[in-house]
Motif scaffolding. Structure first.
Motif, mmCIF file in Angstrom:
data_model
loop_
_atom_site.group_PDB
_atom_site.id
_atom_site.type_symbol
_atom_site.label_atom_id
_atom_site.label_comp_id
_atom_site.label_asym_id
_atom_site.label_seq_id
_atom_site.Cartn_x
_atom_site.Cartn_y
_atom_site.Cartn_z
ATOM 1 N N GLY A 10 0.815 -1.217 0.000
ATOM 2 C CA GLY A 10 0.000 0.000 0.000
ATOM 3 C C GLY A 10 0.844 1.261 0.000
ATOM 4 N N ALA A 11 1.930 1.239 0.749
ATOM 5 C CA ALA A 11 2.817 2.406 0.778
ATOM 6 C C ALA A 11 3.432 2.649 -0.598
ATOM 7 N N VAL A 12 3.869 1.591 -1.244
ATOM 8 C CA VAL A 12 4.456 1.731 -2.582
ATOM 9 C C VAL A 12 3.387 2.149 -3.588
ATOM 10 N N GLY A 13 2.217 1.510 -3.522
ATOM 11 C CA GLY A 13 1.137 1.828 -4.457
ATOM 12 C C GLY A 13 0.651 3.261 -4.335
ATOM 13 N N ALA A 14 0.542 3.763 -3.114
ATOM 14 C CA ALA A 14 0.090 5.145 -2.917
ATOM 15 C C ALA A 14 1.093 6.141 -3.494
ATOM 16 N N CYS A 15 2.369 5.883 -3.280
ATOM 17 C CA CYS A 15 3.399 6.767 -3.837
ATOM 18 C C CYS A 15 3.409 6.703 -5.362
ATOM 19 N N LEU A 16 3.293 5.492 -5.908
ATOM 20 C CA LEU A 16 3.229 5.348 -7.358
ATOM 21 C C LEU A 16 2.014 6.067 -7.939
ATOM 22 N N ASP A 21 -0.029 9.862 -11.353
ATOM 23 C CA ASP A 21 -1.157 10.770 -11.589
ATOM 24 C C ASP A 21 -0.654 12.172 -11.932
ATOM 25 N N ARG A 22 0.274 12.671 -11.163
ATOM 26 C CA ARG A 22 0.803 14.016 -11.409
ATOM 27 C C ARG A 22 1.524 14.087 -12.750
ATOM 28 N N GLY A 70 -2.387 -4.745 -1.411
ATOM 29 C CA GLY A 70 -1.633 -3.547 -1.043
ATOM 30 C C GLY A 70 -1.350 -2.624 -2.206
ATOM 31 N N LEU A 71 -0.521 -3.072 -3.149
ATOM 32 C CA LEU A 71 -0.103 -2.215 -4.251
ATOM 33 C C LEU A 71 -1.279 -1.811 -5.136
ATOM 34 N N CYS A 72 -2.034 -2.793 -5.617
ATOM 35 C CA CYS A 72 -3.156 -2.463 -6.519
ATOM 36 C C CYS A 72 -4.259 -1.696 -5.792
ATOM 37 N N GLY A 73 -4.479 -2.031 -4.523
ATOM 38 C CA GLY A 73 -5.496 -1.319 -3.756
ATOM 39 C C GLY A 73 -5.169 0.149 -3.577
ATOM 40 N N ALA A 74 -3.901 0.453 -3.381
ATOM 41 C CA ALA A 74 -3.491 1.850 -3.200
ATOM 42 C C ALA A 74 -3.250 2.558 -4.531
ATOM 43 N N LEU A 75 -2.847 1.799 -5.548
ATOM 44 C CA LEU A 75 -2.603 2.393 -6.856
ATOM 45 C C LEU A 75 -3.913 2.860 -7.496
#
Length: 124
Positions: A10-16, A21-22, A70-75
């Motif tokens: 989740g931490a990695v996905g949110a940062c990605l 997005d930006r 984690g990753l896909c959920g936050a991405l």
């Protein structure tokens, strides 16, 4: 252990998500939320691949909480998609809102399906 993997993914996905997005949004000079659409489609593709890998027994159990949840959920971001769609309506850009809703749903389903097909081609 699974909770830690979800948190790490989740931490990695949110940062990605934030960075992608930006970056995507900076490439377009419109009010349309291209960045959110892109990360949602990318996350759907990745989750389709992971799901396909799991169906064919090619995904270790620890990968699912790390990448799938984690990753896909936050991405991917349903809340931002909803917010941006409503904001487009309230800003008077109703056609952009309709295109955003249809485009996001179709892109997500299509990308997830392509991910499953790619996994089937690779591991069946």
């Amino acid at each position: 252990m699974s909770v830690l993997l979800v948190a790490l993914g989740g931490a990695v996905g949110a940062c990605l998500r934030f960075l992608a997005d930006r970056w995507v949004q900076a490439q377009h000079d419109t009010g349309f939320p291209w960045g959110t659409l892109a990360v949602n489609a990318a996350g759907s593709l990745l989750l389709g691949l992971l799901t396909g890998a799991a169906l064919f027994g090619m995904s270790p159990p620890l990968v699912r909480p790390l990448i799938g949840v984690g990753l896909c959920g936050a991405l991917t971001t349903y809340s931002t998609f909803g917010y941006e769609s409503v904001k487009l309506v309230t800003d008077g850009a109703r056609w952009f809102a309709v295109l955003n809703v249809l485009g996001t749903v179709l892109a997500g389903l299509g990308a997830g399906g392509i991910g499953l097909l790619l996994a089937a081609a690779a591991w069946s």
